[in-house]
Design a protein around this motif. Structure first.
Motif, PDB file in Angstrom:
ATOM      1  N   UNK A 107      -6.396  37.464  11.225  1.00  0.00           N
ATOM      2  CA  UNK A 107      -7.379  36.746  12.026  1.00  0.00           C
ATOM      3  C   UNK A 107      -8.474  37.686  12.505  1.00  0.00           C
ATOM      4  N   UNK A 108      -8.086  38.853  13.019  1.00  0.00           N
ATOM      5  CA  UNK A 108      -9.073  39.797  13.536  1.00  0.00           C
ATOM      6  C   UNK A 108      -9.977  40.344  12.443  1.00  0.00           C
ATOM      7  N   UNK A 109      -9.420  40.570  11.258  1.00  0.00           N
ATOM      8  CA  UNK A 109     -10.243  41.055  10.148  1.00  0.00           C
ATOM      9  C   UNK A 109     -11.269  39.996   9.755  1.00  0.00           C
ATOM     10  N   UNK A 110     -10.850  38.736   9.674  1.00  0.00           N
ATOM     11  CA  UNK A 110     -11.785  37.665   9.328  1.00  0.00           C
ATOM     12  C   UNK A 110     -12.883  37.535  10.388  1.00  0.00           C
ATOM     13  N   UNK A 111     -12.526  37.674  11.650  1.00  0.00           N
ATOM     14  CA  UNK A 111     -13.507  37.586  12.727  1.00  0.00           C
ATOM     15  C   UNK A 111     -14.504  38.734  12.626  1.00  0.00           C
ATOM     16  N   UNK A 112     -14.006  39.942  12.370  1.00  0.00           N
ATOM     17  CA  UNK A 112     -14.899  41.093  12.249  1.00  0.00           C
ATOM     18  C   UNK A 112     -15.842  40.934  11.059  1.00  0.00           C
ATOM     19  N   UNK A 113     -15.309  40.456   9.950  1.00  0.00           N
ATOM     20  CA  UNK A 113     -16.116  40.338   8.734  1.00  0.00           C
ATOM     21  C   UNK A 113     -17.152  39.224   8.872  1.00  0.00           C
TER      22      UNK A 113
END
Length: 502
Positions: A262-268
């Motif tokens: 989830x955090x990776x998708x938000x950052x990207x």
């Protein structure tokens, strides 16, 4: 000619002097460094997991290799197919927990304090969150909260960031009706696991096109949701990963892997209007600096667990009628892509990751007490975690939270059921959720490597100016004056620039 060369050289010196003065000015005026807010320590190498995953016969390098060489591209194609981009979900379930009754999302950034010290548990590294929220005060845990049905909060009343539910007639036919799952209460029977996903209803929900609703930064602060999910994973005997039994640790790491994805998708896919921490790289470092980098290892572990479930359910996946409700060409293409995914397990680059997790190691120890049931706790904890998602007012956050939890629950159900029960007890929505969750984790693994590399490059930055930069700048200005390239008034102006911070 000599005069022109000297003039060009002096012009370069002027530009250099001005650049040095500007650097000094920025430093003396206290301009904020975008990295200053990042939690120490920052080690970009730590954000690229290496070595054994733990709890699986595989290392991170093998996962990265299999994902980059084969699995990532196939999974992205599969989830773009009509069958796998349509998913039925109930986004209007009532929140059964009174403590979330005041949770109203504006899907806009708000200044939040750092997390307060959590109770003695493995929440000491809860940290920053993502599509379900950024770091915020955690005021209690779900473990200690009783459900209050009479005070149930209907999240639909204050839903935000609404999901696009546009579906064409053909897509509606492709989604099709869904069978109800059976349930069993006898833990001695294999059917005990059939209601693993009972708290994520899909039969009466609405069909959603996942392509129209990608996981991204909504600005919703759901740190209390994540905190409750983690603390709901509290079995009778343990409160820290180091003291967890294998079963509890597996559940914790699956949730942690989902959190990382989830955090990776938000950052990207960050939204500049929502972000308080800068662009994609700064957000990535904020989420995974220090001990939080261990979540990326958990992401690799969760990916391996899902791959093992796919391998075990290969016969069901291979024989599923993907052509239902779509064109013959679309169905045939989807089937061919699925076959490519399943055939990947025999490739040298992928074989080890498909069989790395051994579900036979679960629930092998006899009960320590007649009143204590590890199986019941395992299933109950997962079901309670699934219920918490209904307390999220941000609809897109809820959509992707339910999708991933159903994917994880389906994987666990397949791993714990005999193979001959998988086909007759798995709904279309569970299959779609499993493959989409696998695809999400694959994407997050690929993106995390890219973001870690960018973080390393950006953190290095340009060479730092020397400690004598002020005297160097003054010397250059004096040289320009002696050469007659600037007059006395211009020399004085340049010399006054650094102290004035102009």
């Amino acid at each position: 000619s000599a005069r022109r060369k000297l003039g060009a050289h002096m012009a370069r010196l002027v530009r250099r002097a001005l650049a040095l003065c500007a650097a000094l000015a920025l430093g003396t005026r206290g301009f904020s460094n975008p990295w200053e807010a990042l939690p120490p320590p920052f080690d970009s190498a730590a954000m690229c997991p290496q070595g054994p995953l733990g709890d699986a016969m595989c290392d991170s390098e093998a996962v990265e290799r299999a994902n980059s060489e084969q699995l990532h591209s196939i999974l992205q194609e599969i989830t773009d197919a009509t069958f796998f981009r349509l998913w039925r979900v109930d986004l209007h379930g009532a929140c059964p927990f009174e403590r979330f009754a005041s949770d109203v999302s504006t899907c806009a950034p708000v200044a939040v304090p750092e997390p307060a010290p959590a109770p003695p548990s493995f929440l000491d590294e809860l940290g920053a969150l993502g599509a379900l929220g950024a770091a915020a005060h955690v005021d209690g845990t779900h473990c200690s909260v009783e459900a209050h049905p009479e005070l149930a909060f209907d999240a639909a009343d204050m839903a935000t960031d609404l999901v696009d539910t546009t579906i064409s007639r053909a897509e509606g036919e492709a989604a099709g009706p869904q069978p109800l799952s059976a349930a069993c209460d006898d833990e001695e029977l294999p059917q005990f696991w059939l209601d693993m996903c009972a708290r994520i209803p899909t039969v009466s929900g609405q069909v959603v096109n996942l392509r129209l609703n990608p996981e991204s930064d909504t600005g919703y602060n759901g740190s209390h949701i994540w905190a409750s999910m983690y603390q709901e994973n509290c079995f009778v005997r343990a409160s820290h990963p180091s003291s967890m039994c294998l079963e509890e640790r597996v559940l914790y790491r699956l949730l942690s892997g989902m959190h990382a994805s989830t955090n990776v998708h938000v950052a990207m896919h960050h939204n500049a209007s929502h972000s308080l921490h800068g662009g994609p790289v700064a957000l990535f470092v904020k989420h995974f600096a220090g001990k939080r980098a261990e979540r990326l290892r958990d992401l690799h572990f969760a990916f391996v667990v899902l791959l093992r479930a796919v391998q075990k359910g290969a016969s069901f996946i291979r024989e599923y009628p993907y052509e239902r409700g779509v064109s013959a060409d679309d169905g045939a293409r989807t089937g061919a892509l699925v076959h490519r995914l399943l055939d990947s397990c025999i490739l040298q680059s992928c074989a080890s990751v498909f069989s790395a997790f051994d579900e036979a190691m679960l629930f092998q120890k006899p009960h320590e007490h007649t009143w204590w049931s590890l199986k019941r706790q395992f299933k109950g904890v997962f079901q309670n975690i699934s219920s918490i998602v209904d307390c999220i007012p941000c609809q897109k956050c809820k959509l992707h939270g339910k999708l991933q939890l159903l994917g994880l629950g389906t994987a666990l159900k397949w791993l714990l059921l005999p193979p001959d029960l998988i086909a007759s007890t798995t709904s279309r929505e569970e299959l779609v959720a499993l493959i989409n969750t696998l695809s999400k984790f694959s994407r997050a693994i690929a993106w995390s490597r890219q973001l870690a590399a960018r973080a390393h490059t950006e953190r290095a930055g340009p060479p730092a100016p020397s400690a004598n930069v002020l005297s160097d700048a003054v010397g250059i200005i004096a040289s320009l004056a002696r050469a007659g390239q600037i007059n006395r008034e211009q020399e004085g102006t340049l010399l006054r620039l650094p102290p004035a911070g102009d």
